[in-house]
Design a protein around this motif. Structure first.
Motif, PDB file in Angstrom:
ATOM      1  N   GLY A 149      11.035  -7.523  -0.712  1.00 43.70           N
ATOM      2  CA  GLY A 149       9.619  -7.372  -0.454  1.00 43.70           C
ATOM      3  C   GLY A 149       9.146  -5.999  -0.900  1.00 43.70           C
ATOM      4  O   GLY A 149       9.815  -5.316  -1.672  1.00 43.70           O
ATOM      5  N   ARG A 150       8.011  -5.582  -0.378  1.00 46.11           N
ATOM      6  CA  ARG A 150       7.414  -4.311  -0.795  1.00 46.11           C
ATOM      7  C   ARG A 150       7.518  -3.280   0.322  1.00 46.11           C
ATOM      8  O   ARG A 150       7.540  -3.605   1.506  1.00 46.11           O
ATOM      9  CB  ARG A 150       5.932  -4.496  -1.153  1.00 46.11           C
ATOM     10  N   ILE A 151       7.523  -2.018  -0.102  1.00 43.12           N
ATOM     11  CA  ILE A 151       7.432  -0.885   0.818  1.00 43.12           C
ATOM     12  C   ILE A 151       6.348   0.046   0.288  1.00 43.12           C
ATOM     13  O   ILE A 151       6.046   0.042  -0.912  1.00 43.12           O
ATOM     14  CB  ILE A 151       8.764  -0.120   0.955  1.00 43.12           C
ATOM     15  N   PRO A 152       5.729   0.850   1.153  1.00 45.92           N
ATOM     16  CA  PRO A 152       4.700   1.779   0.663  1.00 45.92           C
ATOM     17  C   PRO A 152       5.318   2.922  -0.130  1.00 45.92           C
ATOM     18  O   PRO A 152       6.417   3.378   0.175  1.00 45.92           O
ATOM     19  CB  PRO A 152       4.048   2.287   1.950  1.00 45.92           C
ATOM     20  N   THR A 153       4.612   3.359  -1.152  1.00 46.97           N
ATOM     21  CA  THR A 153       5.017   4.550  -1.892  1.00 46.97           C
ATOM     22  C   THR A 153       4.538   5.781  -1.125  1.00 46.97           C
ATOM     23  O   THR A 153       3.820   5.671  -0.118  1.00 46.97           O
ATOM     24  CB  THR A 153       4.374   4.559  -3.287  1.00 46.97           C
ATOM     25  N   GLN A 154       4.910   6.965  -1.613  1.00 42.91           N
ATOM     26  CA  GLN A 154       4.409   8.184  -0.969  1.00 42.91           C
ATOM     27  C   GLN A 154       2.888   8.237  -1.044  1.00 42.91           C
ATOM     28  O   GLN A 154       2.217   8.620  -0.079  1.00 42.91           O
ATOM     29  CB  GLN A 154       5.012   9.417  -1.647  1.00 42.91           C
ATOM     30  N   THR A 155       2.328   7.820  -2.190  1.00 45.41           N
ATOM     31  CA  THR A 155       0.863   7.762  -2.324  1.00 45.41           C
ATOM     32  C   THR A 155       0.275   6.792  -1.319  1.00 45.41           C
ATOM     33  O   THR A 155      -0.758   7.063  -0.695  1.00 45.41           O
ATOM     34  CB  THR A 155       0.476   7.334  -3.756  1.00 45.41           C
ATOM     35  N   GLY A 156       0.945   5.643  -1.148  1.00 45.10           N
ATOM     36  CA  GLY A 156       0.472   4.658  -0.189  1.00 45.10           C
ATOM     37  C   GLY A 156       0.518   5.173   1.237  1.00 45.10           C
ATOM     38  O   GLY A 156      -0.420   4.969   2.018  1.00 45.10           O
ATOM     39  N   LEU A 157       1.605   5.868   1.587  1.00 45.05           N
ATOM     40  CA  LEU A 157       1.708   6.429   2.926  1.00 45.05           C
ATOM     41  C   LEU A 157       0.612   7.463   3.173  1.00 45.05           C
ATOM     42  O   LEU A 157       0.011   7.508   4.252  1.00 45.05           O
ATOM     43  CB  LEU A 157       3.082   7.072   3.131  1.00 45.05           C
ATOM     44  N   ARG A 158       0.349   8.280   2.168  1.00 52.58           N
ATOM     45  CA  ARG A 158      -0.701   9.282   2.313  1.00 52.58           C
ATOM     46  C   ARG A 158      -2.053   8.604   2.522  1.00 52.58           C
ATOM     47  O   ARG A 158      -2.854   9.022   3.366  1.00 52.58           O
ATOM     48  CB  ARG A 158      -0.725  10.195   1.076  1.00 52.58           C
ATOM     49  N   MET A 159      -2.335   7.537   1.778  1.00 53.06           N
ATOM     50  CA  MET A 159      -3.608   6.847   1.932  1.00 53.06           C
ATOM     51  C   MET A 159      -3.714   6.208   3.318  1.00 53.06           C
ATOM     52  O   MET A 159      -4.758   6.246   3.964  1.00 53.06           O
ATOM     53  CB  MET A 159      -3.780   5.783   0.847  1.00 53.06           C
ATOM     54  N   PHE A 160      -2.613   5.650   3.789  1.00 50.40           N
ATOM     55  CA  PHE A 160      -2.609   5.035   5.117  1.00 50.40           C
ATOM     56  C   PHE A 160      -2.868   6.084   6.193  1.00 50.40           C
ATOM     57  O   PHE A 160      -3.691   5.878   7.094  1.00 50.40           O
ATOM     58  CB  PHE A 160      -1.264   4.352   5.365  1.00 50.40           C
TER      59      PHE A 160
END
Length: 352
Positions: A72-83
């Protein structure tokens, strides 16, 4: 508006919900999230194929990643920052967490002992490694003395008005005599009374320039060398309390990265930057992965908040280090509450 915030506003409601649920599930379990599992949690009924298409779009935008082809998918560092910046919900710390932190400030131990206990409690509550940067000692100085320990070693002793004593061994300038040591101490004590160490440093620097001719050269050199002991780079090393490093061994950081992090913490390399992170503004700051170069090699995250004295001046900081898969929504309010509690406690002592 940051790039992440702009990207978030451009997502439709469906994409935003898929993204949020992937991140929340990953932060809770540490496992990649598949489309089939999301079909059971989405607010609208969607097929796994539809969710897969949305996840692919999010991956294309750099917000999600695939650790393996079939996973499946996991958040990237960019994704974590946006979250963290745009979607994370933060509540008050749990009553049990508040009670555990508050229990550390009972009694009347010295400030160092108290902050050591705060660090241990913070580590235990968050299951991460805690960092506590203790305040500089800013009580007025009562007395300064130089003591010779040999040809190449001397001790500079500071006695503060609150009764605390600090001393440091250093290498004095060449040729020091008992006479020059007495002259240096007399010169400092004549100006020290009622001044804090930082105030004295500024004042002495000006006085040495103005009065160097009447002050023996050896004594002038000793004054400068003695005061330098409290403004060298090692000062921040000694002010940092680290607790709970063993907690990091149970997380998904690989062993080499954990070892790198341990080395940084053990040697306190570039640790003065920890204070810089806190002094750039009040409130909790979150550094994810490589955003914080101090711990970037370990791939860990840092949640840090400064604490202030009664004059609203930042005097130290508390923080938690852990993997990027931290429960930010829980840890941020805990760190914030701890910083505020420490600030109130130290301000209360200052009034006593």
């Amino acid at each position: 508006m940051t790039e992440q915030t702009k990207l978030l506003t451009e997502l439709n409601d469906r994409s935003r919900e898929v993204f949020r649920r992937v991140v929340e599930s990953y932060l809770e379990t540490g496992d990649p999230v598949g489309s089939r599992s999301l079909t059971r949690t989405m607010s609208e009924k969607l097929s796994a194929a539809t969710i897969r298409n949305v996840m692919q779009d999010l991956e294309y935008l750099g917000l999600l990643g695939s650790p393996h082809v079939s996973a499946g998918r996991i958040p990237t560092q960019t994704g974590l920052r946006m979250f963290v910046d745009g979607l994370m919900e933060i509540s008050e710390p749990a009553a049990s967490d508040r009670a555990a932190i508050e229990a550390t400030v009972g009694g009347d131990p010295d400030v160092g002992t108290l902050l050591d206990r705060v660090g241990s409690a913070l580590s235990g509550i968050t299951h991460g490694a805690s960092l506590v940067l203790t305040p500089k000692h800013e009580a007025p100085i009562r007395h300064i003395e130089f003591v010779s320990l040999g040809a190449e070693r001397a001790l500079v002793v500071l006695v503060f008005a609150d009764g605390q004593v600090e001393n440091r061994v250093f290498t004095p300038p060449m040729g020091q005599t008992p006479s020059s040591m007495r002259e240096a101490a007399n010169f400092l004590n004549a100006m020290a009374e009622g001044r804090t160490l930082s105030e004295l440093r500024e004042h002495i620097a000006r006085q040495i320039v103005l009065r160097r001719q009447e002050l023996d050269r050896l004594a002038a050199d000793l004054v400068e060398a003695g005061l330098a002991q409290w403004e060298n780079k090692g000062e921040s090393y000694e002010r940092l309390i680290v607790r709970g490093r063993a907690n990091l061994l149970g997380d998904e950081l690989d062993l080499e990265r954990v070892r790198s992090l341990f080395d940084d913490l053990e040697r306190k390399r570039d640790i003065a930057e920890f204070l810089d992170l806190a002094e750039t503004g009040d409130g909790v700051r979150i550094f994810i992965g490589s955003e914080n170069k101090l711990f970037s090699l370990s791939g860990s995250s840092l949640v840090v908040s400064p604490y202030m004295n009664a004059d609203r001046k930042i005097i130290g900081a508390v923080g938690v280090i852990g993997p990027t898969r931290l429960n930010y929504g829980r840890i941020v309010p805990i760190v914030d509450y701890t910083a505020q509690l420490v600030g109130r406690m130290l301000s209360g002592r200052g009034k006593g």
